[in-house]
Every structure is written in structure tokens, then in C-alpha cells.
Scaffold this motif. Sequence first.
Motif, PDB file in Angstrom:
ATOM      1  N   ALA A  96       0.841  -1.201   0.000  1.00  0.00           N
ATOM      2  CA  ALA A  96       0.000   0.000   0.000  1.00  0.00           C
ATOM      3  C   ALA A  96       0.870   1.243   0.000  1.00  0.00           C
ATOM      4  O   ALA A  96       1.913   1.287   0.642  1.00  0.00           O
ATOM      5  N   ILE A  97       0.415   2.263  -0.722  1.00  0.00           N
ATOM      6  CA  ILE A  97       1.164   3.516  -0.737  1.00  0.00           C
ATOM      7  C   ILE A  97       0.727   4.418   0.410  1.00  0.00           C
ATOM      8  O   ILE A  97       1.444   5.317   0.814  1.00  0.00           O
ATOM      9  N   ASP A  98      -0.468   4.160   0.969  1.00  0.00           N
ATOM     10  CA  ASP A  98      -0.922   4.932   2.115  1.00  0.00           C
ATOM     11  C   ASP A  98      -2.018   4.155   2.830  1.00  0.00           C
ATOM     12  O   ASP A  98      -2.542   3.158   2.324  1.00  0.00           O
ATOM     13  N   TYR A  99      -2.374   4.653   4.021  1.00  0.00           N
ATOM     14  CA  TYR A  99      -3.306   3.968   4.906  1.00  0.00           C
ATOM     15  C   TYR A  99      -4.114   5.036   5.627  1.00  0.00           C
ATOM     16  O   TYR A  99      -3.568   5.820   6.394  1.00  0.00           O
ATOM     17  N   LEU A 100      -5.420   5.089   5.368  1.00  0.00           N
ATOM     18  CA  LEU A 100      -6.294   6.105   5.950  1.00  0.00           C
ATOM     19  C   LEU A 100      -7.248   5.472   6.955  1.00  0.00           C
ATOM     20  O   LEU A 100      -7.813   4.413   6.692  1.00  0.00           O
ATOM     21  N   VAL A 101      -7.422   6.128   8.090  1.00  0.00           N
ATOM     22  CA  VAL A 101      -8.332   5.637   9.111  1.00  0.00           C
ATOM     23  C   VAL A 101      -9.607   6.478   9.095  1.00  0.00           C
ATOM     24  O   VAL A 101      -9.551   7.714   9.084  1.00  0.00           O
ATOM     25  N   LYS A 102     -10.754   5.817   9.043  1.00  0.00           N
ATOM     26  CA  LYS A 102     -12.034   6.505   9.069  1.00  0.00           C
ATOM     27  C   LYS A 102     -12.284   7.082  10.464  1.00  0.00           C
ATOM     28  O   LYS A 102     -11.832   6.507  11.449  1.00  0.00           O
ATOM     29  N   PRO A 103     -13.037   8.181  10.551  1.00  0.00           N
ATOM     30  CA  PRO A 103     -13.581   8.984   9.466  1.00  0.00           C
ATOM     31  C   PRO A 103     -12.477   9.770   8.765  1.00  0.00           C
ATOM     32  O   PRO A 103     -11.567  10.275   9.414  1.00  0.00           O
ATOM     33  N   ARG A 108      -6.095  15.210   5.388  1.00  0.00           N
ATOM     34  CA  ARG A 108      -5.288  13.979   5.352  1.00  0.00           C
ATOM     35  C   ARG A 108      -5.417  13.297   3.999  1.00  0.00           C
ATOM     36  O   ARG A 108      -4.429  12.769   3.459  1.00  0.00           O
ATOM     37  N   LEU A 109      -6.611  13.313   3.422  1.00  0.00           N
ATOM     38  CA  LEU A 109      -6.813  12.728   2.099  1.00  0.00           C
ATOM     39  C   LEU A 109      -6.018  13.492   1.049  1.00  0.00           C
ATOM     40  O   LEU A 109      -5.468  12.889   0.117  1.00  0.00           O
ATOM     41  N   LEU A 110      -5.929  14.804   1.193  1.00  0.00           N
ATOM     42  CA  LEU A 110      -5.144  15.611   0.255  1.00  0.00           C
ATOM     43  C   LEU A 110      -3.677  15.185   0.270  1.00  0.00           C
ATOM     44  O   LEU A 110      -3.029  15.112  -0.775  1.00  0.00           O
ATOM     45  N   LYS A 111      -3.147  14.881   1.461  1.00  0.00           N
ATOM     46  CA  LYS A 111      -1.772  14.402   1.555  1.00  0.00           C
ATOM     47  C   LYS A 111      -1.605  13.076   0.813  1.00  0.00           C
ATOM     48  O   LYS A 111      -0.583  12.827   0.178  1.00  0.00           O
ATOM     49  N   THR A 112      -2.626  12.227   0.900  1.00  0.00           N
ATOM     50  CA  THR A 112      -2.587  10.952   0.178  1.00  0.00           C
ATOM     51  C   THR A 112      -2.526  11.188  -1.328  1.00  0.00           C
ATOM     52  O   THR A 112      -1.747  10.536  -2.040  1.00  0.00           O
ATOM     53  N   ILE A 113      -3.349  12.115  -1.821  1.00  0.00           N
ATOM     54  CA  ILE A 113      -3.349  12.413  -3.259  1.00  0.00           C
ATOM     55  C   ILE A 113      -1.994  12.952  -3.695  1.00  0.00           C
ATOM     56  O   ILE A 113      -1.466  12.581  -4.752  1.00  0.00           O
ATOM     57  N   ARG A 114      -1.398  13.813  -2.877  1.00  0.00           N
ATOM     58  CA  ARG A 114      -0.064  14.344  -3.215  1.00  0.00           C
ATOM     59  C   ARG A 114       0.953  13.210  -3.244  1.00  0.00           C
ATOM     60  O   ARG A 114       1.854  13.182  -4.079  1.00  0.00           O
ATOM     61  N   ARG A 115       0.833  12.286  -2.306  1.00  0.00           N
ATOM     62  CA  ARG A 115       1.751  11.135  -2.287  1.00  0.00           C
ATOM     63  C   ARG A 115       1.561  10.277  -3.534  1.00  0.00           C
ATOM     64  O   ARG A 115       2.529   9.791  -4.119  1.00  0.00           O
ATOM     65  N   LEU A 116       0.320  10.107  -3.953  1.00  0.00           N
ATOM     66  CA  LEU A 116       0.046   9.327  -5.165  1.00  0.00           C
ATOM     67  C   LEU A 116       0.616  10.008  -6.402  1.00  0.00           C
ATOM     68  O   LEU A 116       1.143   9.361  -7.299  1.00  0.00           O
ATOM     69  N   GLU A 117       0.486  11.328  -6.440  1.00  0.00           N
ATOM     70  CA  GLU A 117       0.997  12.076  -7.595  1.00  0.00           C
ATOM     71  C   GLU A 117       2.508  11.968  -7.696  1.00  0.00           C
ATOM     72  O   GLU A 117       3.073  12.090  -8.782  1.00  0.00           O
ATOM     73  N   MET A 124       9.888   7.441   1.622  1.00  0.00           N
ATOM     74  CA  MET A 124      10.099   6.546   2.742  1.00  0.00           C
ATOM     75  C   MET A 124       9.781   5.111   2.331  1.00  0.00           C
ATOM     76  O   MET A 124       8.661   4.813   1.945  1.00  0.00           O
ATOM     77  N   PRO A 125      10.747   4.202   2.345  1.00  0.00           N
ATOM     78  CA  PRO A 125      10.468   2.816   1.969  1.00  0.00           C
ATOM     79  C   PRO A 125       9.517   2.163   2.955  1.00  0.00           C
ATOM     80  O   PRO A 125       9.387   2.602   4.102  1.00  0.00           O
ATOM     81  N   ASN A 126       8.852   1.091   2.503  1.00  0.00           N
ATOM     82  CA  ASN A 126       7.860   0.439   3.353  1.00  0.00           C
ATOM     83  C   ASN A 126       8.440  -0.033   4.676  1.00  0.00           C
ATOM     84  O   ASN A 126       7.771  -0.017   5.707  1.00  0.00           O
ATOM     85  N   GLU A 127       9.701  -0.483   4.681  1.00  0.00           N
ATOM     86  CA  GLU A 127      10.305  -0.955   5.923  1.00  0.00           C
ATOM     87  C   GLU A 127      10.333   0.150   6.971  1.00  0.00           C
ATOM     88  O   GLU A 127      10.060  -0.070   8.156  1.00  0.00           O
ATOM     89  N   ASP A 128      10.642   1.381   6.530  1.00  0.00           N
ATOM     90  CA  ASP A 128      10.672   2.506   7.462  1.00  0.00           C
ATOM     91  C   ASP A 128       9.263   2.905   7.894  1.00  0.00           C
ATOM     92  O   ASP A 128       9.041   3.318   9.037  1.00  0.00           O
ATOM     93  N   LEU A 129       8.291   2.792   6.972  1.00  0.00           N
ATOM     94  CA  LEU A 129       6.912   3.088   7.329  1.00  0.00           C
ATOM     95  C   LEU A 129       6.412   2.108   8.385  1.00  0.00           C
ATOM     96  O   LEU A 129       5.716   2.490   9.327  1.00  0.00           O
ATOM     97  N   ILE A 130       6.750   0.837   8.231  1.00  0.00           N
ATOM     98  CA  ILE A 130       6.337  -0.176   9.194  1.00  0.00           C
ATOM     99  C   ILE A 130       6.919   0.134  10.570  1.00  0.00           C
ATOM    100  O   ILE A 130       6.236   0.042  11.596  1.00  0.00           O
ATOM    101  N   THR A 131       8.186   0.523  10.616  1.00  0.00           N
ATOM    102  CA  THR A 131       8.818   0.889  11.885  1.00  0.00           C
ATOM    103  C   THR A 131       8.107   2.077  12.511  1.00  0.00           C
ATOM    104  O   THR A 131       7.847   2.103  13.727  1.00  0.00           O
ATOM    105  N   LEU A 132       7.767   3.080  11.696  1.00  0.00           N
ATOM    106  CA  LEU A 132       7.087   4.269  12.190  1.00  0.00           C
ATOM    107  C   LEU A 132       5.716   3.909  12.758  1.00  0.00           C
ATOM    108  O   LEU A 132       5.309   4.415  13.808  1.00  0.00           O
ATOM    109  N   ILE A 133       4.993   3.035  12.080  1.00  0.00           N
ATOM    110  CA  ILE A 133       3.665   2.614  12.553  1.00  0.00           C
ATOM    111  C   ILE A 133       3.778   1.921  13.900  1.00  0.00           C
ATOM    112  O   ILE A 133       3.004   2.170  14.823  1.00  0.00           O
TER     113      ILE A 133
END
Length: 249
Positions: A96-103, A108-117, A124-133
Motif C-alpha cells: 500500500a502507498i498509504d493507509y487512511l483511518v475513518k472517518p 489527510r486525504l489531500l496528503k494521500t493524493i499528493r503522495r500518489l501524484e 520513505m520505503p515500506n520498511e521505514d513506514l512499518i517501523t514508524l507505525i
Amino acid sequence: MRIIIADDEPLLRHHLGKLLEDISPDLQIVASVGDGAQALEQVTSLQPDVVFLDIRMPGLDGLQVASELNKLDLQTNIVFVTAYDDHAIEAFEEGAIDYLVKPIDESRLLKTIRRLENAQHRSMPNEDLITLIRQNQTQHLEPLTWIKVAKGEDIHIIHVDEVMLFKAEDKYVTVVTKDAEYIIRTPLRLLCRQLCGNTFWQIHRSVIVRISAISRVSKDELGKMFVETTMGRARLPVSRSAQSLFKQM
């Protein structure tokens, strides 16, 4: 950007679609589906730029859909949208390129769109994202005081002192007060970290109860323990691991 939305709740699909439309007219929703099988079929057929996947869906869940999509030679980015943060690590392990929590918050959605663009320049590689989470999941949370809850189409704000118990039911958590019942999406695991242990006990994986609301504890003929509350509701189950809470002093 061509987008598919997959969520089993029509209102949430509509809400996300409206947020995307408000962000930019260049975001085109090419399909909106309500289960994992449809999501897999439509993504394979339409090959959108991104699919917003709910994790908990009938049949194939979002993680299973992502796993199947990863076997195909597609250029579709995956964004998970869910009411729970429990699966964040699994989400990034599935690419996944991003992970959004409802609501979903529009900023926050705008940041996701910028990341997609800028997906080709992911910082940040997924390994670093996993560590951050993992770090975020263990960090201290402020004590819960006010709770935004839903009842029908209305949103209410209630004080935690009004709450008698929290009960997990499917995708939601029912918040029970003396006078009413409401719905929230915050998982019990997160609520436990925000509630005072001297005020509430988690007596079962699906139940957190206010200690002062417990009238008595009983066992059935099989030795299973149950809590009865001052509100006269149906008996609440007590898990084996929580039975030690009720040992006589």
C-alpha cells in the motif's frame, strides 16, 4: 488520476467520492464497488491509477484483494481505508502507498493524493513506514474525556463519565450510557489505551465496562463467568484471562 473505491458501506463510498471530487476535478472515479470480489474484478479490468480499499469487506477482504493484485502486472497503487489501525503494518507489507483511518479527514486525504501524484519519488520505503507505525502504536495517548458518537444521522458529543460500557460489534463499537446507545468506529484496543484502568475494565475482547456499573458476577453450570450491570442489560461474558479481575480480595 483514475480511481476505484471499494467499501461495503454505500454512504462511506459516497462520502469518499465527494471528498475526492472536492479536492480536484482531475480525479476520476471509474468504479465504486461493495465487496472484495468486485474490487478485484474491476481493478483487473479497468486498471485504474489507484484503488481505495476497505480492509473489512464481505468475501475477499482488502488485504486479500491486495495480495491478489500484487500477483498481477498492474500499475495500480493501493490505499487502504478502514475504521481500524490494527492492520497498518500488513497494509504496507502488501505494498500500500498509504493507509487512511475513518472517518477520513479532507486534509489527510489531500496528503494521500499528493503522495500518489509523486509515487515514483516515494520518500520513505515500506520498511521505514512499518517501523514508524509500530512506534505510533505504542506511543502514549491522552486520556479520553469527550467522545464524538453517532446516532442515526446525528453526531453527539458525550463525556466519558456518562459511558457505562463499550461493546465491539462487527465494524463498530456501541457506546452505552444510562439513557441511550451510540456508535463509534474507534477499536476497543485503542480505547483501552485511553481509558483509566481504575474506572474501566476490559472483561472480554469485545467488552469494556465501567467498574461502578457492575452489580454482580456469576458463573453458569459450565464455569463460564458473566457480569451483570446496574442497568439490567443482558449478562456480559468475562474471558478466562479477565477472570482474575474478580478474585476475592
